[in-house]
Scaffold this motif. Structure first.
Motif, PDB file in Angstrom:
ATOM      1  N   THR A  89       0.830  -1.195   0.000  1.00  0.00           N
ATOM      2  CA  THR A  89       0.000   0.000   0.000  1.00  0.00           C
ATOM      3  C   THR A  89       0.865   1.245   0.000  1.00  0.00           C
ATOM      4  O   THR A  89       1.735   1.415   0.851  1.00  0.00           O
ATOM      5  CB  THR A  89      -0.928   0.008   1.223  1.00  0.00           C
ATOM      6  N   ALA A  90       0.645   2.114  -0.992  1.00  0.00           N
ATOM      7  CA  ALA A  90       1.458   3.326  -1.134  1.00  0.00           C
ATOM      8  C   ALA A  90       0.949   4.134  -2.317  1.00  0.00           C
ATOM      9  O   ALA A  90       0.124   3.655  -3.108  1.00  0.00           O
ATOM     10  CB  ALA A  90       2.926   2.966  -1.365  1.00  0.00           C
ATOM     11  N   MET A  91       1.476   5.354  -2.429  1.00  0.00           N
ATOM     12  CA  MET A  91       1.305   6.122  -3.656  1.00  0.00           C
ATOM     13  C   MET A  91       2.432   5.707  -4.587  1.00  0.00           C
ATOM     14  O   MET A  91       3.598   5.694  -4.181  1.00  0.00           O
ATOM     15  CB  MET A  91       1.374   7.615  -3.370  1.00  0.00           C
ATOM     16  N   TYR A  92       2.071   5.360  -5.805  1.00  0.00           N
ATOM     17  CA  TYR A  92       3.056   4.904  -6.775  1.00  0.00           C
ATOM     18  C   TYR A  92       3.298   5.998  -7.815  1.00  0.00           C
ATOM     19  O   TYR A  92       2.346   6.567  -8.369  1.00  0.00           O
ATOM     20  CB  TYR A  92       2.566   3.625  -7.460  1.00  0.00           C
ATOM     21  N   TYR A  93       4.575   6.242  -8.080  1.00  0.00           N
ATOM     22  CA  TYR A  93       4.976   7.300  -8.989  1.00  0.00           C
ATOM     23  C   TYR A  93       5.793   6.737 -10.138  1.00  0.00           C
ATOM     24  O   TYR A  93       6.628   5.848  -9.954  1.00  0.00           O
ATOM     25  CB  TYR A  93       5.831   8.339  -8.268  1.00  0.00           C
ATOM     26  N   CYS A  94       5.579   7.316 -11.302  1.00  0.00           N
ATOM     27  CA  CYS A  94       6.388   7.040 -12.476  1.00  0.00           C
ATOM     28  C   CYS A  94       7.447   8.129 -12.583  1.00  0.00           C
ATOM     29  O   CYS A  94       7.180   9.294 -12.248  1.00  0.00           O
ATOM     30  CB  CYS A  94       5.476   7.042 -13.701  1.00  0.00           C
ATOM     31  N   ALA A  95       8.635   7.762 -13.046  1.00  0.00           N
ATOM     32  CA  ALA A  95       9.721   8.722 -13.167  1.00  0.00           C
ATOM     33  C   ALA A  95      10.484   8.477 -14.454  1.00  0.00           C
ATOM     34  O   ALA A  95      10.541   7.347 -14.944  1.00  0.00           O
ATOM     35  CB  ALA A  95      10.658   8.619 -11.972  1.00  0.00           C
ATOM     36  N   ALA A  96      11.086   9.532 -14.971  1.00  0.00           N
ATOM     37  CA  ALA A  96      11.832   9.409 -16.221  1.00  0.00           C
ATOM     38  C   ALA A  96      13.069  10.294 -16.198  1.00  0.00           C
ATOM     39  O   ALA A  96      13.149  11.291 -15.478  1.00  0.00           O
ATOM     40  CB  ALA A  96      10.946   9.803 -17.402  1.00  0.00           C
ATOM     41  N   ARG A  97      14.028   9.874 -17.011  1.00  0.00           N
ATOM     42  CA  ARG A  97      15.221  10.689 -17.248  1.00  0.00           C
ATOM     43  C   ARG A  97      15.324  10.860 -18.762  1.00  0.00           C
ATOM     44  O   ARG A  97      15.975  10.056 -19.444  1.00  0.00           O
ATOM     45  CB  ARG A  97      16.467  10.011 -16.708  1.00  0.00           C
ATOM     46  N   PRO A  98      14.655  11.876 -19.301  1.00  0.00           N
ATOM     47  CA  PRO A  98      14.701  12.088 -20.750  1.00  0.00           C
ATOM     48  C   PRO A  98      16.100  12.502 -21.205  1.00  0.00           C
ATOM     49  O   PRO A  98      16.947  12.827 -20.385  1.00  0.00           O
ATOM     50  CB  PRO A  98      13.713  13.238 -20.963  1.00  0.00           C
ATOM     51  N   GLY A  99      16.343  12.457 -22.468  1.00  0.00           N
ATOM     52  CA  GLY A  99      17.635  12.863 -22.978  1.00  0.00           C
ATOM     53  C   GLY A  99      18.260  11.822 -23.873  1.00  0.00           C
ATOM     54  O   GLY A  99      19.198  12.084 -24.589  1.00  0.00           O
ATOM     55  N   GLY A 100      17.750  10.606 -23.812  1.00  0.00           N
ATOM     56  CA  GLY A 100      18.218   9.565 -24.697  1.00  0.00           C
ATOM     57  C   GLY A 100      19.486   8.882 -24.237  1.00  0.00           C
ATOM     58  O   GLY A 100      20.249   9.415 -23.436  1.00  0.00           O
ATOM     59  N   ASN A 101      19.699   7.688 -24.749  1.00  0.00           N
ATOM     60  CA  ASN A 101      20.918   6.922 -24.504  1.00  0.00           C
ATOM     61  C   ASN A 101      21.232   6.774 -23.026  1.00  0.00           C
ATOM     62  O   ASN A 101      22.379   6.946 -22.585  1.00  0.00           O
ATOM     63  CB  ASN A 101      22.104   7.579 -25.216  1.00  0.00           C
TER      64      ASN A 101
END
Length: 127
Positions: A89-101
Motif C-alpha cells: 500500500t502506497a502512492m506509486y509514482y512514475c519517473a523518467a530521465r529524458p535525454g536519450g541513450n
C-alpha cells in the motif's frame, strides 16, 4: 515532458493490479524510466526501473511479484503487480530521465537521484 500514471485502486491481498504511465513530450525509447512508491511516514523507494538498453531492475521486496515493462510504440511504461500484500500500500509514482541513450547499472535504476521528471502518482491500497 509529462508523465501520467493510471491503474491504481483498492484490492484484496493476493490480488493484482497493472499500473500504466503514459509519457509525452520526449522519445520514449533509449531513456531510463522507473516506478517508485511512498507509504505514509516513509521515504520514497524504488520499485523497478528500465534503462535505454532494456536492462531492468526490481527491488528485492517485490521481486517475483512485480514486473516492469514498456511499450515504445505507445510510449507507455507498465508495472504489473501480482500477489499484492498490505505492505505494498502506497502512492506509486512514475519517473523518467529524458535525454536519450540512458544506460546505467541495475541498482542505479532504483535511485531517486537518477530521474528528473515525475508523475503525479496513483494510489494503491491492499487490504
Amino acid at each position: 515532458v509529462q508523465l501520467v500514471e493510471s491503474g491504481g485502486g483498492s484490492v484484496q491481498a493476493g490480488g493484482s493490479l497493472r499500473l500504466s504511465c503514459a509519457a509525452s513530450g520526449y522519445p520514449f525509447r533509449r531513456n531510463c524510466m522507473g516506478w517508485f512508491r511512498q507509504a505514509p511516514g516513509k521515504e520514497r523507494e524504488g520499485v523497478g526501473g528500465i534503462d535505454g538498453r532494456g536492462i531492468r531492475s526490481v527491488a528485492d521486496s517485490v521481486k517475483g511479484r512485480f514486473t516492469i515493462s514498456g511499450d515504445g510504440a505507445k510510449n507507455v511504461l507498465y508495472l504489473q503487480m501480482d500477489s499484492l500484500k498490505p505492505e505494498d500500500t502506497a502512492m506509486y509514482y512514475c519517473a523518467a530521465r529524458p535525454g536519450g541513450n540512458c544506460a546505467t547499472a541495475a541498482g542505479t535504476l532504483l535511485q531517486n537521484s537518477l530521474y528528473n521528471v515525475w508523475g503525479q502518482g496513483t494510489q494503491v491500497t491492499v487490504s
